[in-house]
Design an enzyme around this catalytic site. Structure first.
Site, PDB file in Angstrom:
ATOM      1  CG  HIS A 122      -4.574   2.965   8.284  1.00 34.83           C
ATOM      2  ND1 HIS A 122      -4.807   1.612   8.261  1.00 34.83           N
ATOM      3  CD2 HIS A 122      -5.793   3.555   8.314  1.00 34.83           C
ATOM      4  CE1 HIS A 122      -6.106   1.385   8.306  1.00 34.83           C
ATOM      5  NE2 HIS A 122      -6.725   2.552   8.332  1.00 34.83           N
ATOM      6  CG  ASP A 123      -1.404  -0.311   8.247  1.00 34.07           C
ATOM      7  OD1 ASP A 123      -0.308  -0.461   8.829  1.00 34.07           O
ATOM      8  OD2 ASP A 123      -2.455  -0.024   8.851  1.00 34.07           O
ATOM      9  N   GLY A 140      -7.217   2.058   3.632  1.00 32.33           N
ATOM     10  CA  GLY A 140      -6.133   1.401   4.336  1.00 32.33           C
ATOM     11  C   GLY A 140      -5.764   0.047   3.772  1.00 32.33           C
TER      12      GLY A 140
END
Length: 264
Positions: A122-123, A140
């Site tokens: 994520h991200d 992440g």
């Protein structure tokens, strides 16, 4: 479009696919997915979440794209995944959406080669023209600059930044920021010099490459603090005006580091 979607594939009614998008056997496309012209989804892929995919991408087979983040804080927010144009995504790659604790979107730019079993958490913000080899694991919030190359089975700690044109050898463990232009490897990562060959292939002049080698020496061979090395690099810019822009990329990266940089 119907002729390009295999009868065993499932495409949700809300999905937006260009007329020439191909979807292979047993693949599943979710209702919040948008895929632009010329893209190919191979067999046994799942593309879901709030995912936007550009032109001429290939998802080879057995990919999981747009899945929810592997983050215990995630609470169902409509976070996103954005993929640019011309990317090759190979077998068993996972690309997750973002989280509300960051910018809310995971991004992959253009013309990237993402090889088998890569995980992009994520991200993550990945630029363009990168090569991420088999089995690389990205935690992440990682940022990777254009033209970076990550060798197979390397692992990158969350919040790390990897600069443009850096080249990382296989099975490396990356716990701190890797400045642009560097080449190195190891657990922990150890820089060994400037990625001269790669820079030359991308049009950097011999003068610019020589200046970047001097910048590397200031950072790693002169026993200077990062702030002192940056000040010396500014002097180098005055001495080598033809390399001013290339050296500025290094300075900007170093002054923006929050985790610290990988040192010898």
């Amino acid at each position: 479009m119907a002729g390009l979607i295999h009868p065993t594939a499932i495409v949700a009614p809300g999905a937006q696919l260009a007329d020439d998008v191909s979807v292979g056997p047993y693949s599943i496309i979710g209702e919040h997915v948008s895929i632009a012209a010329g893209s190919v989804v191979g067999p046994h892929c799942v593309i879901d979440g709030h995912t936007t995919i550009g032109r001429k991408n290939t998802f080879y087979r057995h990919c999981s794209i747009g899945g929810i983040p592997q983050d215990k804080k995630y609470n169902g927010e409509p976070t996103r995944l954005e993929i640019g144009d011309g990317n090759m995504v190979r077998e068993f790659v996972t690309l997750n959406t973002g989280t509300a604790q960051d910018v809310g979107v995971t991004r992959l730019g253009d013309d990237n080669w993402i090889m088998a079993y890569v995980h992009v958490a994520h991200d993550c913000q990945i630029g363009s023209h990168t090569v991420i080899a088999n089995g690389v694991q990205l935690a992440g919030h990682i940022h990777i600059g254009d033209w970076a190359i990550l060798g197979g089975l390397s692992a990158v700690h969350q919040f790390v930044r990897i600069g443009a044109h850096a080249m990382i050898g296989g099975t490396s463990s990356i716990r701190q920021d890797i400045p642009p232009y560097l080449i190195g490897a190891g657990d922990p990562f150890r820089p060994v010099g400037v990625n001269s060959e790669g820079l030359g292939r991308r049009g950097y002049t011999p003068e610019a490459i020589a200046a970047l080698k001097e910048a590397y020496k200031l950072l790693y061979r002169r026993n200077l603090k990062v702030e002192e090395a940056c000040e010396q690099m500014r002097n180098l810019q005055d001495e080598r005006p033809e390399a001013r822009e290339a050296v500025q990329v290094m300075i900007d990266f170093l002054t923006g580091s929050s985790r610290g940089i990988a040192r010898l």
